[in-house]
Design a protein around this motif. Sequence first.
Motif, PDB file in Angstrom:
ATOM      1  N   PRO A 129       0.839  -1.180   0.146  1.00 16.07           N
ATOM      2  CA  PRO A 129       0.109  -0.004  -0.167  1.00 16.07           C
ATOM      3  C   PRO A 129       1.010   1.198  -0.011  1.00 16.07           C
ATOM      4  N   MET A 130       0.394   2.203  -0.692  1.00 15.89           N
ATOM      5  CA  MET A 130       0.989   3.718  -0.549  1.00 15.89           C
ATOM      6  C   MET A 130      -0.057   4.583   0.336  1.00 15.89           C
ATOM      7  N   GLY A 131       0.642   5.581   0.590  1.00 15.75           N
ATOM      8  CA  GLY A 131      -0.226   6.560   1.359  1.00 15.75           C
ATOM      9  C   GLY A 131      -0.327   6.332   2.630  1.00 15.75           C
ATOM     10  N   VAL A 132       0.173   5.202   3.145  1.00 12.98           N
ATOM     11  CA  VAL A 132      -0.036   4.846   4.596  1.00 12.98           C
ATOM     12  C   VAL A 132       1.598   4.298   5.118  1.00 12.98           C
ATOM     13  N   PRO A 133       2.009   4.624   6.239  1.00 16.45           N
ATOM     14  CA  PRO A 133       3.425   4.610   6.768  1.00 16.45           C
ATOM     15  C   PRO A 133       3.639   3.045   6.804  1.00 16.45           C
ATOM     16  N   MET A 134       4.416   2.240   6.144  1.00 13.57           N
ATOM     17  CA  MET A 134       4.422   0.884   6.301  1.00 13.57           C
ATOM     18  C   MET A 134       6.136   0.346   6.049  1.00 13.57           C
ATOM     19  N   SER A 135       7.001   1.401   5.958  1.00  7.97           N
ATOM     20  CA  SER A 135       8.430   0.933   5.801  1.00  7.97           C
ATOM     21  C   SER A 135       9.095   0.689   7.126  1.00  7.97           C
ATOM     22  N   HIS A 136      10.678   0.384   7.081  1.00  7.56           N
ATOM     23  CA  HIS A 136      11.202   0.330   8.006  1.00  7.56           C
ATOM     24  C   HIS A 136      12.098   1.681   8.307  1.00  7.56           C
ATOM     25  N   GLY A 137      11.663   2.869   7.540  1.00  3.86           N
ATOM     26  CA  GLY A 137      12.141   4.007   7.868  1.00  3.86           C
ATOM     27  C   GLY A 137      12.323   4.565   6.386  1.00  3.86           C
ATOM     28  N   CYS A 138      12.814   3.926   5.413  1.00  5.25           N
ATOM     29  CA  CYS A 138      13.058   4.478   3.966  1.00  5.25           C
ATOM     30  C   CYS A 138      11.544   5.089   3.548  1.00  5.25           C
ATOM     31  N   ILE A 139      11.733   5.403   2.333  1.00  4.98           N
ATOM     32  CA  ILE A 139      10.636   6.156   1.810  1.00  4.98           C
ATOM     33  C   ILE A 139      10.529   5.289   0.289  1.00  4.98           C
ATOM     34  N   ARG A 140       9.304   4.586   0.530  1.00  2.61           N
ATOM     35  CA  ARG A 140       9.102   3.622  -0.542  1.00  2.61           C
ATOM     36  C   ARG A 140       8.168   4.247  -1.416  1.00  2.61           C
TER      37      ARG A 140
END
Length: 167
Positions: A129-140
């Motif tokens: 998904p985009m538009g929601v925080p899901m990464s380990h700190g990076c910008i996906r």
Amino acid sequence: MSQFKLEDADVLIDLANQTLALPKYNKFYVISTGKNGIGEQENTGKTPRGWHRVAQKFGAQSPKNAVFIARKPTGEVYNTELATEYPERDWILSRILWLDGLENGFNKGEGCDTMQRYIYIHGTPDTQPMGVPMSHGCIRMRNEEIIELFDLVPEDALVYLSEQSLA
């Protein structure tokens, strides 16, 4: 007080709204940042704030969905079979822009250094998904979009990550 102004930024990342903008090109993308929130401390999985530069770029000749580990292409191209085989992998795909903090004691230096934390702008599986925080700190980003960004943004480009809405 920073020596930079918002209008100096080549890349504007709005952490509040999960967006990335290229003002000079009038381009706008929906992204995903740290699921643990916003912050600069190492080992937190949070996305840092403030002024950065694109220190290095990786993947110029790689195919879309190329898999990277430690900034090196593995020779794999992401697909559902790979995803099933390695369900726990944090997929870094297509292109990488490695960020370097420019603010000593905030996002550069001991315990808070963006570059030493390996914070990238990178591609991720299009199923994420985009538009929601899901990464380990990076910008996906979506793979098509990270490839476009990679081609438009040079090394040393100025990047600003804002906790406040830029909309």
